[in-house]
Design a protein around this motif. Structure first.
Motif, short mmCIF file in Angstrom:
data_model
loop_
_atom_site.label_atom_id
_atom_site.label_comp_id
_atom_site.label_asym_id
_atom_site.label_seq_id
_atom_site.Cartn_x
_atom_site.Cartn_y
_atom_site.Cartn_z
N SER A 80 0.84 -1.21 0.00
CA SER A 80 0.00 0.00 0.00
C SER A 80 0.87 1.25 0.00
O SER A 80 0.58 2.23 -0.70
CB SER A 80 -0.93 0.00 1.22
OG SER A 80 -1.85 -1.09 1.14
N GLY B 149 -12.17 -0.74 -2.35
CA GLY B 149 -10.73 -0.59 -2.47
C GLY B 149 -10.30 0.84 -2.17
O GLY B 149 -9.77 1.54 -3.03
N SER B 150 -10.51 1.27 -0.94
CA SER B 150 -10.42 2.68 -0.60
C SER B 150 -9.01 3.24 -0.56
O SER B 150 -8.81 4.45 -0.71
CB SER B 150 -11.10 2.93 0.75
OG SER B 150 -10.56 2.09 1.75
N GLU C 241 -11.66 -2.29 2.22
CA GLU C 241 -10.25 -2.31 1.83
C GLU C 241 -9.61 -3.58 2.37
O GLU C 241 -9.81 -3.95 3.53
CB GLU C 241 -9.55 -1.07 2.39
CG GLU C 241 -8.06 -1.06 2.32
CD GLU C 241 -7.53 -1.17 0.89
OE1 GLU C 241 -6.66 -2.03 0.66
OE2 GLU C 241 -8.00 -0.40 0.02
N LEU D 3 -6.34 0.75 5.56
CA LEU D 3 -7.69 1.09 6.02
C LEU D 3 -7.64 1.87 7.32
O LEU D 3 -8.31 2.91 7.47
CB LEU D 3 -8.52 -0.18 6.19
CG LEU D 3 -9.95 -0.02 6.67
CD1 LEU D 3 -10.78 0.75 5.64
CD2 LEU D 3 -10.59 -1.38 6.95
#
Length: 324
Positions: A47, A90-91, A114, A120
């Motif tokens: 991420s 999928g934030s 997420e 998240l």
């Protein structure tokens, strides 16, 4: 008023466990050509690397979509109406979401779905501080699987599904249709979905976005193997695979692969997987669209495009969908 602690206490944790991840990886490795699911890119390091990708000069989609949201957020808010329960698939970091939520009239609640718990928790902590009037109802889960959404304390007029980043393009056509059908069910008869899509353009511009000069995208792709080694006990040699991303004009998609640089044997959950030199594993598709191809895709899922907002250079669009 929603506080950070309220948001974290409301977390629904459905993150895939080791058995699920292992099963998905073994299935993908049994295919020809071999495949690894791109949804597993997003551990904490993955991420963070993706956030770095979005800031590389070659990577136009994120900055283009952010600029488009800045320009059109007020108009979007007028079209979608007040008192929405916003559900994001999928934030990620939530940078785009913050712009949208600020523009909406009296949004009731925000549910980010997420797969990366680290991403998240970081995004929801920031958004809860920035938007304390909105109830935060985070869900840690794979959004490609059915998810029961938490109910807001205050009734919403309707649901707005938010799916930015052209993430829909990561799915093969049949899977994209299935996901859109699931979104149609989730939004309900009077709901809507706001989807970001990357449009077909100069192939050289597209390829550069997935092969940045700093090598961040290559590190991001290889981190998938590092995650699997750590979490399911595989023994991929990261030095024996190379990142490759090429744009197929006939298929209107970037095809990202990890290519074996030598003959080698990998062990996954007690099984042996042999690679030849030059053998490629597919790790991600990134489909691009024309207006016509996207309209046909959503029609296959029982949806229609009811409004669009466009950026012209480079070409990108935000599309509002409703049940047909």
């Amino acid at each position: 008023m929603s506080t950070v602690s309220d948001a974290l206490e409301a977390l629904t944790d459905l993150q895939p466990d080791r058995a699920r991840v292992t099963a998905d990886i073994l299935y993908g490795l049994s295919q020809r050509p071999r495949q690894l699911p791109s949804k597993y890119f997003y551990d904490a390091r993955g991420s963070a690397l993706f956030e770095q990708i979005t800031r590389q000069p070659e990577y136009y989609p994120t900055r283009t979509e952010l600029q488009l949201l800045e320009q059109c957020a007020a108009e979007i808010a007028d079209v979608v109406g007040p008192r929405l329960h916003v559900v994001e698939l999928g934030s990620g970091s939530g940078r785009k979401t913050e712009r949208l939520l600020h523009a909406l009239a009296d949004p009731v609640a925000y549910t980010p779905i997420e797969i990366s718990r680290a991403a998240l928790l970081a995004s929801i902590a920031r958004l809860a501080q920035a938007l304390p009037a909105i109830e935060m109802l985070p869900v840690c889960a794979d959004f490609t699987q059915p998810v029961d959404l938490p109910a807001p304390q205050r009734p919403a007029a309707r649901r707005l599904l938010f799916f930015p980043g052209s993430t829909l393009g990561n799915f093969a056509e049949a899977d994209a249709v299935a996901l859109l059908q699931a979104m149609r069910q989730t939004m309900g008869a009077d709901g809507m979905a706001l989807i970001g899509i990357d449009l077909h353009k100069d192939p050289a511009l597209i390829e550069a976005a997935y092969n940045d000069a700093a090598g961040v995208t290559a590190a991001f792709t290889l981190n998938l193997l590092a995650r699997l080694n750590r979490e399911i006990g595989s023994d991929f040699d990261l030095d024996a695979f190379q990142h490759r991303a090429r744009y197929s004009v006939p298929r209107l998609r970037i095809e990202t692969e990890l290519v074996s640089t030598r003959p080698q044997r990998v062990h996954v959950a007690g099984r042996q997987v042999d690679f030849t030199e030059g053998e490629a594993m597919i790790v991600e598709y990134s489909h691009k669209y024309t207006e016509a191809s996207f309209a046909a895709l959503v029609a296959s899922a029982g949806l229609r495009v009811t409004a669009q907002w466009h950026a012209s250079a480079p070409a990108f669009a935000l599309c509002l969908l409703q049940p047909a």
